[in-house]
Design an enzyme around this catalytic site. Sequence first.
Site, PDB file in Angstrom:
ATOM      1  N   TYR A   1      27.091 -14.634 -19.956  1.00 31.85           N
ATOM      2  CA  TYR A   1      25.763 -14.253 -20.465  1.00 31.85           C
ATOM      3  C   TYR A   1      25.083 -13.157 -19.635  1.00 31.85           C
ATOM      4  CZ  TYR A   1      23.711 -18.246 -17.651  1.00 31.85           C
ATOM      5  OH  TYR A   1      23.321 -19.139 -16.702  1.00 31.85           O
ATOM      6  N   GLU A   2      24.009 -12.640 -20.167  1.00 31.75           N
ATOM      7  CA  GLU A   2      23.313 -11.469 -19.598  1.00 31.75           C
ATOM      8  C   GLU A   2      24.246 -10.264 -19.470  1.00 31.75           C
ATOM      9  OE1 GLU A   2      20.159 -11.465 -19.318  1.00 31.75           O
ATOM     10  OE2 GLU A   2      19.749 -13.610 -19.367  1.00 31.75           O
TER      11      GLU A   2
END
Lengths: 592, 592
Positions: free
Chosen positions: B439-440
Amino acid sequence: MSEYVAPLADMRFTLNHVADLERISKLNGYQHADPATVSTVLDEAGRFFTEVISPLNRVGDLEGSVLGPDGQVRTPTGFKEAYELYVEAGWAAAHMPADWGGGGLPYVVGVVIEEMFKSANLAFSLCALLTHGAVEAVRTHGSDELKSRYLEKLVTGEWSGTMNLTEPEAGSDLGAVRTKAVPQPDGSYRLFGTKIFITWGDQDLTDNVIHLVLARTPDSPRGTKGISMFLVPKYLPDEQGNPGPRNDYKIVSIEHKLGIHASPTCVISFGDSGEGAVGYLVGDEMEGMRNMFTMMNPARIGVGMEGLALSERAYQRALAYARQRVQGRPPGGHQPVPIVEHPDVRRMLLTMRANTEAMRCLLYYTAQQGDLMLHGGTAAERESAADHIALLTPIVKAWSTDLGVEMTSLGIQVHGGMGYVEETGAAQHFRDIRIAPIYEGTNGIQAMDLVLRKLPLADGAVVARLLTTMSSVLDELADYDDLEATRDSLADAIDGLAGTSAWLGARLAEGDLDPVLAAATPYLRQFGIVVGGWLMAVSAVAAKKGPADFDADFLSEKVNTARFYNEHLLPQSLGLIPTIEGGADLLNAARF
Amino acid sequence: MSEYVAPLADMRFTLNHVADLERISKLNGYQHADPATVSTVLDEAGRFFTEVISPLNRVGDLEGSVLGPDGQVRTPTGFKEAYELYVEAGWAAAHMPADWGGGGLPYVVGVVIEEMFKSANLAFSLCALLTHGAVEAVRTHGSDELKSRYLEKLVTGEWSGTMNLTEPEAGSDLGAVRTKAVPQPDGSYRLFGTKIFITWGDQDLTDNVIHLVLARTPDSPRGTKGISMFLVPKYLPDEQGNPGPRNDYKIVSIEHKLGIHASPTCVISFGDSGEGAVGYLVGDEMEGMRNMFTMMNPARIGVGMEGLALSERAYQRALAYARQRVQGRPPGGHQPVPIVEHPDVRRMLLTMRANTEAMRCLLYYTAQQGDLMLHGGTAAERESAADHIALLTPIVKAWSTDLGVEMTSLGIQVHGGMGYVEETGAAQHFRDIRIAPIYEGTNGIQAMDLVLRKLPLADGAVVARLLTTMSSVLDELADYDDLEATRDSLADAIDGLAGTSAWLGARLAEGDLDPVLAAATPYLRQFGIVVGGWLMAVSAVAAKKGPADFDADFLSEKVNTARFYNEHLLPQSLGLIPTIEGGADLLNAARF
């Protein structure tokens, strides 16, 4: 979309052109296993494991095996029916000894079938792995009485087998086993004690479960020397060999584990009612450890297979996702493309493919050595194979299982956020495989086995012979211009391995064990990477020769993948050399 | 046994002697944050996260956050009470801007507190991570109206914030976002569309949830250029700023994930009733992507922190187990010993410790650059820091999170079979951290950012400056005989990184992107390993100088660990060079 299809083409290629099935099929007793016949068998096996066993992988994860209030383990929905089909079709016995009801196929073919089972459903396959181990122990060490009563039913899979080694205070150190075996006037024994981590310690698939249990007889010496092996059936067979009275042991609980939920990991209390569980000595007293290794060595190769098998399944799943998931544009492009077109995704997929194929080479090659060890035409051939397999077993086990964790992790990564969601299935592979570096001897134990037992074999001559064998492919690579970089990289990597082997050998010769033990794990890693490079080079040369039974596209892919392995991945083995030769001083100085 | 205790000594050492808190505390606005005061704050924070937050880690995993039949997410037992204490004590706001109710501590101190939160309870900490991102976006880009209505409540943690970016067809490629924002006569917008993977998209901890949502206004250009950012509160505040009517969106479902079960990952349908969710533009139309990166860059550093934080927790757990688990004898020994005495276990533990400390160095150093970027005394200092942080952000994110997966895996391995049993807790860390490389911005995206955006900064001068900075420690190492091997190893590693940087720079200059993209991930890995070596060398030199506030044992351990990192682990960076410079031909040739 099927979640797993047996990769029959690569299996056949590796079997025929790396593990040289032709040669094996000329050995005494294996003449029926010619490549054409085996190919047909594998086609059928592929259908069975793809269609019957693989679809149970997820339900097995979700439901898990559970301990019922009656003290009986219940397997997930569909397992019992599938197991019956597996036994009926003869897959359980395919490479088991023909004189006890088995199919009599070579070990190297059995290993291919084992790969399919493990890819299709790792947790389920463990029941078979343990049963095969029990067959080996009873066949090799059991009395005629034990053989006639138990062996055929274990071979065919009608009954299952287990290994009962670990206790709460005896894990890696089996010398600490405390379970007692008290001799009885009739020649049997009564067992008392608690065993933990018993894989498939109970189930509802078969009419009986046959435990092979390590225990101590009265007044036995301390440590591993005092351990004996006993056969303890769940139900004591009657005169006709049918399951009779329930033996005195209890399934106390099953573990809640990170993965392989369908595989019940049991705590078993023997002699729970006070009477003691009836057990029969396998082999002689005090020879339990030797007998145990009869089960353990093939089991270690089987666990190494798990790294290969889940890497293959994870690769197939990641590839299917990468082909259909449209996201992002290539540099200069305007339309979104399937992510398989992005270089970093291709890197992940090719890394998975290359490592998977390298593991397959090593597994099949090792199994071939197993066949040569038993059926080789000359004593020299058999001995050489025995040395090879002894050396390679810890590498197969540890290198492949570490890679299995890494490759299933890459499989998640290819999926992005979807990989972290359990419904996708990629995460299950990562959870399932994480046990493989631990059980059947942790990878640290494997590494110690490599440096303390295997490296010193014949004063280092066994390792030296393997290095020579590996180097022999360099000349063949020289015939092909596009394999020049592969040749250079492999030559460097073999030199590197020769160097660290000599360095460790010198420390061993001086009796300086600390730096050897500190180096064990990175040395095993280096060894595995280099052996993989060698066998991938062997497969590249075989592909270059253009065997008629494979099409040109397949063969050029084999060459490309072997090059990627050797040119991109193999050099990482050189980066381990300073770690290996770094000594133990800093480890010893650390305060923990 | 406490499962986690904040490693205050190493935190203080790294903060003071690698990230130079003294220097930061002399910057305008930070004068109150002198090392002594900060040390007291950290002691208190350590107590809070160890005693209040850490004990909820396992219950969070077991219960998870669930979606109730009323469409409202319920957090696990104890979370609400703990969150209230967290807000009351001011931890939510410790390094938030003082003019909006925050504690005004430097970012580098906030990062230490963040490490504690993440080690104590990763899933819980994500709520704060996202709220901090929302604060940044509103503070930097929001109108005065938005700031006065929302900012203080977000800063103090009274309300939480989220980032709504991903949609089913828009993951890594946000240009594909389809959520619509229709302008209203009063200047607000109405939003319609579905967002997925919304971390802490709903909860029962706070009275309001403030979503920052990427969406498209009518007739906006295609791709990322047409995206705007909107603030969409769960409850529309009334005149007094109190939560009023429920906005028009629905929590459709929450994901069943591999880990971070306490963190509800939501699918949100905006405009579900047909009215549209009321949203307020943040910044200008079409500037959504820029605003998003205001949230995203600190969030990427925060995610990198997760790799450090769980490595630390996994290390503490593994160490505690290795100290108390008695098993096996050392070579020549007769009595079983705690496994911490076995060389291979020491290797695992020291590898975990060394990588954890290296990550801590990198994280705190990067955060220090963040403070210098905002508060540096000269424009040159601020610019240099901005360049540094831009370069280091993808490395922090990807290198640390990949290491986090590897170190938590080692943590399992130290436990042997117990590590695979969920009750032990080691497996949870391994499951929890696996999201962090995804994620990110996946780690593949980070690697592309490094080679395509960061490496070319100032025509390569930013990387060149960092290489020069790194080399400057070599002279200092030369003062200490026992750091000679560290010096040699680091010099080689920096040369290696300079070489691959130049090689990639040459390809970029030619516009030959394929080999650059193929190399991105292994190059980032090399970069991370080398930066770690540099900062560990910095910490070794600092320890050698014998700062008075640390005892001799602690300091000699720092030197030993830094040596292990540089002499044993760092050389592996050299093994990556052939991979990096291997080109894209084989990747391109592969058929998938």
